[in-house]
Structure formats: C-alpha cells, structure tokens
Design an enzyme around this catalytic site. Structure first.
Site, mmCIF file in Angstrom:
data_model
loop_
_atom_site.group_PDB
_atom_site.id
_atom_site.type_symbol
_atom_site.label_atom_id
_atom_site.label_comp_id
_atom_site.label_asym_id
_atom_site.label_seq_id
_atom_site.Cartn_x
_atom_site.Cartn_y
_atom_site.Cartn_z
ATOM 1 N N GLU A 47 0.803 -1.107 0.048
ATOM 2 C CA GLU A 47 -0.054 -0.021 0.043
ATOM 3 C C GLU A 47 0.920 1.204 -0.016
ATOM 4 O OE1 GLU A 47 -1.616 0.788 3.985
ATOM 5 O OE2 GLU A 47 -3.483 1.814 3.159
ATOM 6 N N LYS A 124 -9.355 1.666 -1.926
ATOM 7 C CA LYS A 124 -9.895 1.003 -0.649
ATOM 8 C C LYS A 124 -11.008 1.554 0.051
ATOM 9 C CE LYS A 124 -7.082 1.060 3.891
ATOM 10 N NZ LYS A 124 -5.782 1.828 4.760
ATOM 11 N N CYS A 169 -4.741 -3.133 2.957
ATOM 12 C CA CYS A 169 -4.530 -2.830 4.358
ATOM 13 C C CYS A 169 -5.878 -3.137 5.369
ATOM 14 C CB CYS A 169 -4.074 -1.501 4.713
ATOM 15 S SG CYS A 169 -3.152 -1.567 6.527
#
Ligand code: CDT
Length: 308
Positions: A47, A124, A169
């Site tokens: 990321e 995300k 994440c």
C-alpha cells in the site's frame, strides 16, 4: 494449460519523507529484478508504495497533502517500472495515493498485466483511523481525513490466467472483504498494507499485530478457497515501527512463503490456482452450503444491535 503462477511478495522497508519517487522506483525495480531472477510472473508491492505513510502527520496545507498523491498512472516517476516490467513480461500490483481529475482522493492499488496493460484498479473501502488531529497520540493516523472510501467496492478481474481481486490494508481485517470477492470466484487476492505496531486506542493489541495480520488473511484464504498475498511496508519509518511479515497464503490457509526481514525483500511461491477448487467445491461449495437467507443483517445494518 497450467494454472501455476509464480508470485513474489515484494516487501518494502521504510520510505523516508524526504525520499523522492525516483529513488523509491529504483528500489521497486531492484525488487522486480530479484523476483524475475527467481521466475516470478507477478510482483506484488505494498500500500502507498511510492511515498512515506503520510497519514501519520496532521497536514493543514492541502497542497502539501496533494504532493503525496499521483494525478496519473503511469507518470514520469513510475514509467521506468512499467517499461521494465513489460520488457521482462512480469506483471505487478502497486499501491499509491490517487488524486482523480475531479479531485477525489483514494488509497488505490492497480493490477498490471505482463503486457503492461492495466487489468484492474481497486480503491480502499475500509478507511481506518480518525479525521482530526489528536494531540494525545504519539503519532497520527489521519487516513479518514485524507482518503474517501472507494466507490466501486470489491471487484475481481480475469487476469494472470485466473480470477484476481485486491484489497488494501484495513480491508484485510473484515471478513466481508474476502467473501464479496469469493462470491465472484476470486482465486487470488492481493493486499498491500502499512500497519503501525503501536495501536494508540488499545496498546494491549500491539504485541498481537503479527498474529492478527496472519489470522485474518489465513482465514480469508481458507474460508473462500483462494490464494492471498499480503505485502507490507515494514520497519521503522520516520520513527514509527510498522509490521513486516509479508506472506503468501494458500487456499488451505497455510503460509507457503514469508519475508524474514523488515526491509526490502521478496518472498516467492509457485501458486497453483487450481488448488482453489479443492476448497471451493467441497467444504466451501457456496452454492450448496451457504445460507444467505440468514445473513441479511450483514448488509442491512452497520453496527451491532443488541437484544432488549
Ligand atoms: N493502512 C492501514 O489501513 N492501517 C491500519 C491501521 C489500523 S490502526 C488505525 C491497519 O488496519 O493495519
């Protein structure tokens, strides 16, 4: 045709705030070459792989915030990575902060095929941390100030001879992430992460960061019969220790390769995408065994509703 794919988890060590994109891309290229030398066909980077993890600072100047974002991809700094990967016929997945032409800010990961074409883009969904500066913290985690949740949710793409999805994440901690992709037949899920070891709201979790990291990704892999590749930016970055332990996880839930250091390192595994069938057609035969009529609460409510 073989459905074996040699995958490299290309872990990064810390990126200093002063480090230029060009220097970081040189590090990405070094990892690409190491992976290629070991036969990798797909290299997975973490990321926000082009800059330091800037949400640790409270930045009031929007121009300064935007300096951590990419307005186009590839751009001048990342073009050498795209060109070299295409020349080697190695695909890759890269995380970066994306600023769109209509001024949206996303935490983004792309999937690039071996011919250099962009096969997929994920933004995300689960944005952790907080919105405002909290002076009591040793460092900030202001993702909720700097990023919007991705509007597309969890998609998958036909690429690399299989069905590939991505997550970033904090997304990896939520079972829905894997299941939504599992319900689209995902055989390979690529996840980049930056996970500070210190969790300010409850430091008793600090010692468990490594356990929780593998726990969620191994469960996601097994429960959906998919490969999962989790890749860290680890080590001590600008005074903040971050989890490393990048791993490649089989549909059995077993870790088959793992980084040993906290720095730039590749971990390689030969991943047989056909292994997914062993789980998708037995214990986790969704069509046969799932009971969605009992799962309505998962999409109809956000928080827990306790009984009276
Ligand atoms: N980058 C990222 O999503 N990190 C979070 C930290 C959670 S604590 C605010 C993670 O889930 O690892």
């Amino acid at each position: 045709m073989s459905r074996e794919l040699v995958i490299a988890a290309a872990q990064l060590g810390p990126i200093a705030r002063s480090e230029s994109r060009e220097t970081v891309v040189e590090r990405l290229l070094a990892l690409l070459h190491q992976a290629d030398a070991q036969g990798a066909e797909l290299v997975v980077y973490p990321e926000l792989a082009l800059t330091t993890f800037f949400p640790r600072w409270s930045l009031d100047d929007q121009n300064e915030v935007d300096s951590f974002f990419e307005r186009e991809m590839p751009n001048a700094a990342t073009r050498p990575l795209f060109d070299e990967a295409k020349k080697l016929r190695v695909g890759f997945s890269l995380g970066y902060a994306e600023l769109t032409s209509d001024e949206h800010h996303y935490d983004t990961q792309i999937l690039v095929e071996r011919d250099g074409s962009v096969a997929g883009k994920f933004r995300k969904v689960h944005i952790p941390g907080h919105e405002k500066n909290e002076a009591w913290r040793k460092f900030q985690h202001l993702e909720r100030r700097y990023f919007e949740p991705g509007p597309e949710g969890f998609q998958v793409w036909r690429a690399f001879g299989g069905i590939v999805g991505m997550a970033i994440c904090n997304d990896r901690r939520w079972p829905e992430t894997y299941r939504v992709m599992g319900l689209q037949g995902a055989e390979l899920i690529l996840i980049g992460y930056n996970t500070p070891l210190h969790y300010a709201p409850d430091p008793s979790q600090n010692v468990l960061q490594g356990f929780h990291n593998h726990l969620v990704m191994q469960a996601g892999a097994y429960q959906n019969g998919t490969w999962v590749v989790g890749v860290a930016k680890g080590g001590c970055e600008e005074g903040v220790d971050s989890l490393a332990q990048s791993a490649i996880i089989a549909p059995s839930g077993q870790i088959v390769a793992q980084c040993r250091s906290e720095g730039d390192e590749v971990a390689i595994a030969r991943c047989d995408l056909d292994m997914c069938k062993s789980y998708k057609s037995t214990l986790f035969d969704f069509e046969r065994y799932r009971m969605p009529e009992y799962y309505q609460r998962i999409t109809e409510q956000r928080g827990a509703v306790e009984p009276d």
